[in-house]
Design a protein around this motif. Structure first.
Motif, short mmCIF file in Angstrom:
data_model
loop_
_atom_site.label_atom_id
_atom_site.label_comp_id
_atom_site.label_asym_id
_atom_site.label_seq_id
_atom_site.Cartn_x
_atom_site.Cartn_y
_atom_site.Cartn_z
N SER A 5 17.96 -26.27 -2.38
CA SER A 5 19.31 -25.75 -2.09
C SER A 5 19.75 -24.73 -3.13
O SER A 5 20.94 -24.53 -3.35
CB SER A 5 20.33 -26.89 -2.00
OG SER A 5 19.98 -27.77 -0.97
N ASN A 6 18.79 -24.10 -3.80
CA ASN A 6 19.12 -23.12 -4.82
C ASN A 6 18.16 -21.93 -4.76
O ASN A 6 17.81 -21.37 -5.79
CB ASN A 6 19.09 -23.77 -6.20
CG ASN A 6 19.80 -22.94 -7.23
OD1 ASN A 6 20.59 -22.06 -6.91
ND2 ASN A 6 19.52 -23.18 -8.50
N GLY A 7 17.69 -21.58 -3.55
CA GLY A 7 16.88 -20.38 -3.42
C GLY A 7 15.40 -20.60 -3.29
O GLY A 7 14.63 -19.65 -3.42
N HIS A 8 14.94 -21.83 -3.05
CA HIS A 8 13.51 -22.09 -2.84
C HIS A 8 13.35 -23.01 -1.64
O HIS A 8 14.10 -23.96 -1.47
CB HIS A 8 12.89 -22.75 -4.08
CG HIS A 8 12.95 -21.91 -5.29
ND1 HIS A 8 14.00 -21.99 -6.18
CD2 HIS A 8 12.13 -20.94 -5.75
CE1 HIS A 8 13.80 -21.12 -7.15
NE2 HIS A 8 12.68 -20.47 -6.91
N ILE A 9 12.33 -22.72 -0.82
CA ILE A 9 12.08 -23.53 0.38
C ILE A 9 10.59 -23.51 0.68
O ILE A 9 9.89 -22.53 0.39
CB ILE A 9 12.90 -23.02 1.59
CG1 ILE A 9 12.85 -24.01 2.72
CG2 ILE A 9 12.46 -21.66 2.01
CD1 ILE A 9 13.83 -23.72 3.82
N GLY A 10 10.10 -24.62 1.24
CA GLY A 10 8.71 -24.72 1.63
C GLY A 10 8.58 -25.38 2.98
O GLY A 10 9.36 -26.27 3.32
N LEU A 11 7.60 -24.96 3.75
CA LEU A 11 7.37 -25.50 5.09
C LEU A 11 5.90 -25.89 5.20
O LEU A 11 5.03 -25.11 4.85
CB LEU A 11 7.72 -24.45 6.15
CG LEU A 11 7.57 -24.86 7.61
CD1 LEU A 11 8.58 -25.95 7.95
CD2 LEU A 11 7.75 -23.67 8.51
N LYS A 31 5.18 -28.33 -0.31
CA LYS A 31 5.30 -27.99 -1.73
C LYS A 31 4.30 -26.91 -2.13
O LYS A 31 4.57 -26.13 -3.04
CB LYS A 31 5.11 -29.24 -2.58
CG LYS A 31 6.28 -30.20 -2.53
CD LYS A 31 6.03 -31.41 -3.39
CE LYS A 31 7.19 -32.38 -3.32
NZ LYS A 31 6.94 -33.59 -4.11
N MET A 32 3.16 -26.88 -1.45
CA MET A 32 2.16 -25.84 -1.74
C MET A 32 2.58 -24.48 -1.18
O MET A 32 2.15 -23.45 -1.68
CB MET A 32 0.80 -26.24 -1.15
CG MET A 32 0.22 -27.50 -1.77
SD MET A 32 -0.19 -27.30 -3.50
CE MET A 32 -1.62 -26.27 -3.37
N ASN A 33 3.43 -24.47 -0.13
CA ASN A 33 3.88 -23.24 0.51
C ASN A 33 5.29 -22.86 0.09
O ASN A 33 6.04 -22.29 0.87
CB ASN A 33 3.83 -23.37 2.03
CG ASN A 33 2.42 -23.51 2.54
OD1 ASN A 33 1.51 -22.92 1.99
ND2 ASN A 33 2.22 -24.27 3.58
N LEU A 34 5.68 -23.16 -1.12
CA LEU A 34 7.03 -22.90 -1.61
C LEU A 34 7.23 -21.38 -1.80
O LEU A 34 6.36 -20.71 -2.36
CB LEU A 34 7.24 -23.63 -2.93
CG LEU A 34 8.64 -24.05 -3.28
CD1 LEU A 34 9.16 -25.04 -2.27
CD2 LEU A 34 8.66 -24.68 -4.65
N ILE A 35 8.36 -20.86 -1.31
CA ILE A 35 8.67 -19.44 -1.46
C ILE A 35 10.08 -19.28 -2.03
O ILE A 35 10.93 -20.15 -1.83
CB ILE A 35 8.58 -18.68 -0.11
CG1 ILE A 35 9.58 -19.24 0.90
CG2 ILE A 35 7.18 -18.69 0.43
CD1 ILE A 35 9.84 -18.32 2.07
N PRO A 36 10.34 -18.17 -2.73
CA PRO A 36 11.73 -17.89 -3.15
C PRO A 36 12.50 -17.23 -2.02
O PRO A 36 11.94 -16.49 -1.22
CB PRO A 36 11.54 -16.93 -4.33
CG PRO A 36 10.26 -16.23 -4.03
CD PRO A 36 9.40 -17.22 -3.30
N VAL A 37 13.80 -17.50 -1.96
CA VAL A 37 14.67 -16.92 -0.95
C VAL A 37 15.69 -16.05 -1.66
O VAL A 37 16.39 -16.51 -2.56
CB VAL A 37 15.39 -18.02 -0.14
CG1 VAL A 37 16.37 -17.41 0.84
CG2 VAL A 37 14.39 -18.88 0.59
N ARG A 38 15.73 -14.79 -1.27
CA ARG A 38 16.67 -13.86 -1.89
C ARG A 38 18.04 -14.01 -1.26
O ARG A 38 18.18 -13.93 -0.05
CB ARG A 38 16.17 -12.44 -1.70
CG ARG A 38 16.97 -11.45 -2.47
CD ARG A 38 16.26 -10.15 -2.52
NE ARG A 38 16.89 -9.33 -3.52
CZ ARG A 38 16.43 -8.17 -3.88
NH1 ARG A 38 15.34 -7.71 -3.36
NH2 ARG A 38 17.06 -7.47 -4.78
#
Length: 125
Positions: A5-11, A31-38
């Motif tokens: 909930s602070n700019g990172h998400i993984g699917l 957790k292996m596919n974690l990306i930053p969200v701008r």
């Protein structure tokens, strides 16, 4: 799906004979596919970033998703799946539009994830 909930998400996804093993494997894959969200602002730069800095789009199979920045206080305008993904990513205000067979949750989530992944494809000043 995992997010802070602070700019990172993984699917992630996993298939297994047992439910618990599949859930555990899906969390590890996410957790292996974690990306930053701008994240950015709509209008004034007051407070914390609350929306996306530009219009984004993603596609998976027949599903197309478009994420549009929204003013502060408008909330997440979209389906329950979109609301869940955006809350995991830390985005509080956004408009979304989608087309295609969005009842296929897997493709709908992948298309939304692809749109969020594209947020770091554009570097704005």
């Amino acid at each position: 799906m995992v997010g802070d909930s602070n700019g990172h998400i993984g699917l992630g996804s996993k298939c297994s004979k047992e439910v618990a093993t599949a859930i555990r494997g899906g969390i590890i894959s996410a957790k292996m596919n974690l990306i930053p969200v701008r994240r950015g602002y709509w209008g004034n730069r007051i407070g914390t970033p609350h929306t996306m800095p530009m219009k984004l789009h993603g596609k998976s199979a027949s599903v197309r998703v478009r994420l549009i920045p929204a003013p502060r206080g408008s909330g997440i305008v979209g389906s329950m799946t979109t609301k869940k993904i955006m809350s995991f990513a830390g985005v509080t205000d956004i408009f979304s539009c989608s087309c295609g067979h969005t009842r296929t949750k897997g493709n709908f989530m992948k298309a939304t994830f692809a749109a969020l992944k594209a947020s770091y494809g554009y570097l704005t000043p």
